[in-house]
Design a protein around this motif. Sequence first.
Motif, PDB file in Angstrom:
ATOM      1  N   TYR A 245       0.872  -1.201  -0.074  1.00  0.00           N
ATOM      2  CA  TYR A 245       0.045  -0.070  -0.051  1.00  0.00           C
ATOM      3  C   TYR A 245       0.970   1.281  -0.042  1.00  0.00           C
ATOM      4  O   TYR A 245       1.926   1.233   0.564  1.00  0.00           O
ATOM      5  CB  TYR A 245      -1.076  -0.249   1.212  1.00  0.00           C
ATOM      6  N   ILE A 246       0.295   2.303  -0.658  1.00  0.00           N
ATOM      7  CA  ILE A 246       1.075   3.742  -0.604  1.00  0.00           C
ATOM      8  C   ILE A 246      -0.057   4.819  -0.385  1.00  0.00           C
ATOM      9  O   ILE A 246      -1.220   4.769  -0.527  1.00  0.00           O
ATOM     10  CB  ILE A 246       1.631   3.770  -2.001  1.00  0.00           C
TER      11      ILE A 246
ATOM     12  N   LYS B 137       5.072   6.379   2.462  1.00  0.00           N
ATOM     13  CA  LYS B 137       5.074   4.820   2.376  1.00  0.00           C
ATOM     14  C   LYS B 137       5.588   4.233   3.581  1.00  0.00           C
ATOM     15  O   LYS B 137       5.197   3.113   4.109  1.00  0.00           O
ATOM     16  CB  LYS B 137       5.497   4.206   1.010  1.00  0.00           C
ATOM     17  N   ALA B 138       6.760   4.721   4.044  1.00  0.00           N
ATOM     18  CA  ALA B 138       7.477   4.100   5.175  1.00  0.00           C
ATOM     19  C   ALA B 138       6.595   3.885   6.336  1.00  0.00           C
ATOM     20  O   ALA B 138       6.625   2.913   7.108  1.00  0.00           O
ATOM     21  CB  ALA B 138       8.799   4.717   5.379  1.00  0.00           C
TER      22      ALA B 138
ATOM     23  N   ASP C  40       4.040   1.216   5.782  1.00  0.00           N
ATOM     24  CA  ASP C  40       4.940  -0.129   5.899  1.00  0.00           C
ATOM     25  C   ASP C  40       4.975  -0.372   7.118  1.00  0.00           C
ATOM     26  O   ASP C  40       4.936  -1.686   7.771  1.00  0.00           O
ATOM     27  CB  ASP C  40       6.194  -0.102   5.106  1.00  0.00           C
ATOM     28  N   ASN C  41       5.370   0.364   8.119  1.00  0.00           N
ATOM     29  CA  ASN C  41       5.801   0.328   9.555  1.00  0.00           C
ATOM     30  C   ASN C  41       4.611  -0.352  10.254  1.00  0.00           C
ATOM     31  O   ASN C  41       4.642  -1.157  11.076  1.00  0.00           O
ATOM     32  CB  ASN C  41       6.186   1.472  10.288  1.00  0.00           C
ATOM     33  N   ILE C  42       3.272  -0.115   9.787  1.00  0.00           N
ATOM     34  CA  ILE C  42       2.165  -0.291  10.543  1.00  0.00           C
ATOM     35  C   ILE C  42       1.377  -1.303  10.002  1.00  0.00           C
ATOM     36  O   ILE C  42       1.113  -2.498  10.509  1.00  0.00           O
ATOM     37  CB  ILE C  42       1.178   0.795  10.759  1.00  0.00           C
ATOM     38  N   LEU C  43       1.553  -1.564   8.611  1.00  0.00           N
ATOM     39  CA  LEU C  43       0.939  -2.500   7.683  1.00  0.00           C
ATOM     40  C   LEU C  43       1.654  -2.835   6.562  1.00  0.00           C
ATOM     41  O   LEU C  43       1.544  -2.196   5.566  1.00  0.00           O
ATOM     42  CB  LEU C  43      -0.622  -2.209   7.203  1.00  0.00           C
ATOM     43  N   PRO C  44       2.629  -3.990   6.778  1.00  0.00           N
ATOM     44  CA  PRO C  44       3.505  -4.212   5.792  1.00  0.00           C
ATOM     45  C   PRO C  44       2.959  -4.648   4.352  1.00  0.00           C
ATOM     46  O   PRO C  44       3.611  -4.568   3.355  1.00  0.00           O
ATOM     47  CB  PRO C  44       4.398  -5.330   6.401  1.00  0.00           C
TER      48      PRO C  44
ATOM     49  N   LEU D 192       3.712   0.630  -5.259  1.00  0.00           N
ATOM     50  CA  LEU D 192       5.006   0.500  -6.071  1.00  0.00           C
ATOM     51  C   LEU D 192       5.417  -1.082  -5.946  1.00  0.00           C
ATOM     52  O   LEU D 192       6.361  -1.374  -6.698  1.00  0.00           O
ATOM     53  CB  LEU D 192       6.003   1.276  -5.515  1.00  0.00           C
ATOM     54  N   ALA D 193       4.878  -2.193  -5.140  1.00  0.00           N
ATOM     55  CA  ALA D 193       5.059  -3.201  -5.024  1.00  0.00           C
ATOM     56  C   ALA D 193       4.049  -4.157  -4.719  1.00  0.00           C
ATOM     57  O   ALA D 193       3.347  -4.002  -3.652  1.00  0.00           O
ATOM     58  CB  ALA D 193       6.229  -3.584  -4.161  1.00  0.00           C
ATOM     59  N   SER D 194       3.469  -4.935  -5.794  1.00  0.00           N
ATOM     60  CA  SER D 194       2.662  -5.949  -5.466  1.00  0.00           C
ATOM     61  C   SER D 194       2.819  -7.050  -6.570  1.00  0.00           C
ATOM     62  O   SER D 194       3.417  -6.669  -7.673  1.00  0.00           O
ATOM     63  CB  SER D 194       1.214  -5.472  -5.804  1.00  0.00           C
TER      64      SER D 194
END
Length: 458
Positions: free
Chosen positions: A94-95, A208-209, A212-216, A265-267
């Motif tokens: 996610y972003i 995004k960081a 990612d820290n909460i929901l990778p 950016l990544a899936s």
Amino acid sequence: MNLQVLHKPFFHRALSLGLSAFLLFLTACQQPNEVGLGLISDGDIRLIYVDTLTLRTSTVLLDSINTSNPNLLLSGAYTDPEFGRIRATSYISYIGATVTAAQILPTEAILDSLAIDFSFAYFYGDSSQTQRLEAHVLNQPLAISKEYYNFSSVPFAAQALGSTTITPSTLTRTVGNVRGSNVRIRIDSPDLLARLGNISRGVNPIPKADIDNILPGIALVSEDNSQAVLGFDVAGSGITIFYHLPSDTLGQTAREFIAISAYGLASFNQIQSNRAGTPLASLSSQTPLPNTAYIQNGLGIATKIEIPYLNALKEGNSRLAINRAELIIFPEPNNSVFAPNSTLGLYFLTPEHRPVRTRLFRERAFQEEGRDLNSNTFPLRLSLSSNSRTYRALISSTLQRMQQNENISFLIGSSFYFVSEDDADNPISNANVNRMKLSITPNSTRRMRLELYYTLVK
């Protein structure tokens, strides 16, 4: 100038019309200073029509099928008597999306609930069967710089964060810019709601960081007894936070904050198969299956075509000029549950019979007639005719170049490109699991064939 014509009676009328124009052109060429004239003497040209040319087929398995950043997020499974059990799981990053000032989550917002939303766009299999979808939290974020493949996986939590049950046949699919049905997984986690809310208040976009820290990320997993693979439009999928304001009146509908998007950016899609007990059981990347013609998207199953006798048409030292070459492909009859591809593509092979890859690691495709054969900007797409139920491809220019090779071969596979190599939404074939079998039955009127007009020049 002498012209010899060989043809079959069935094609006599069409051929005669074409030859009349050709002869008219030849008889008009009297001036020796015309470009190309004077190089060919009288009696040196023979025009021959061949209605069929022998094609040799085999089913091959391509390895390293890139499924990174797909336009469809896949989840589900189906069983096919010839292709086996197919299963798909999507891994989603996610972003933070940039929104307008009015769409930013207010700092005074009172958070109510949380949901993960998916925009329904695709299914393959039995859509009448109900199936359960589960969202599992990834143990680690997906790497932006990494390429993911159909065999890739990332560890995720055993316990589902949330789930929902749907029946695909009751849903509408995304068509163009019109979004399909929203499939919502409610998340009962006050802690996750609070943490996502805290990084969202008054922020645009959310880093995004921080997300990612909460929901990778999320693994979208379907139950084992699923009978269809479902696809969700990545552009219409994301996380929704429901909230209200202190000033809201009692009974007012909850407000929605939609700024955490799956269009990131990544899936990638993991696509697995179990072909035990099927005609494709022995298929591997080292072991093709001769005299067969199967195609399956997402798993790298394609049909290799060889034209063993093209150069045998030459007589002595004569040169072969291809005037028209049309490949005609017939899908085997199928039921509505497993419909054939709407489009196919043709792809080049290396001398070692491996797909030629572009700088973006995509298979290099045949180009449309009249285009630059060295580019990948206008890939040839073979559309299935709704009337004749055939795919047709003009490959005259490409075959003219390939006939210089000792072994002439190429691949038929799913259509890998929307428009061009630089299109961000390229890999449509890697984002679905359609399957099909091509007709190669001997002596059948619907057998795959190559129709060829050519000129022999001594």
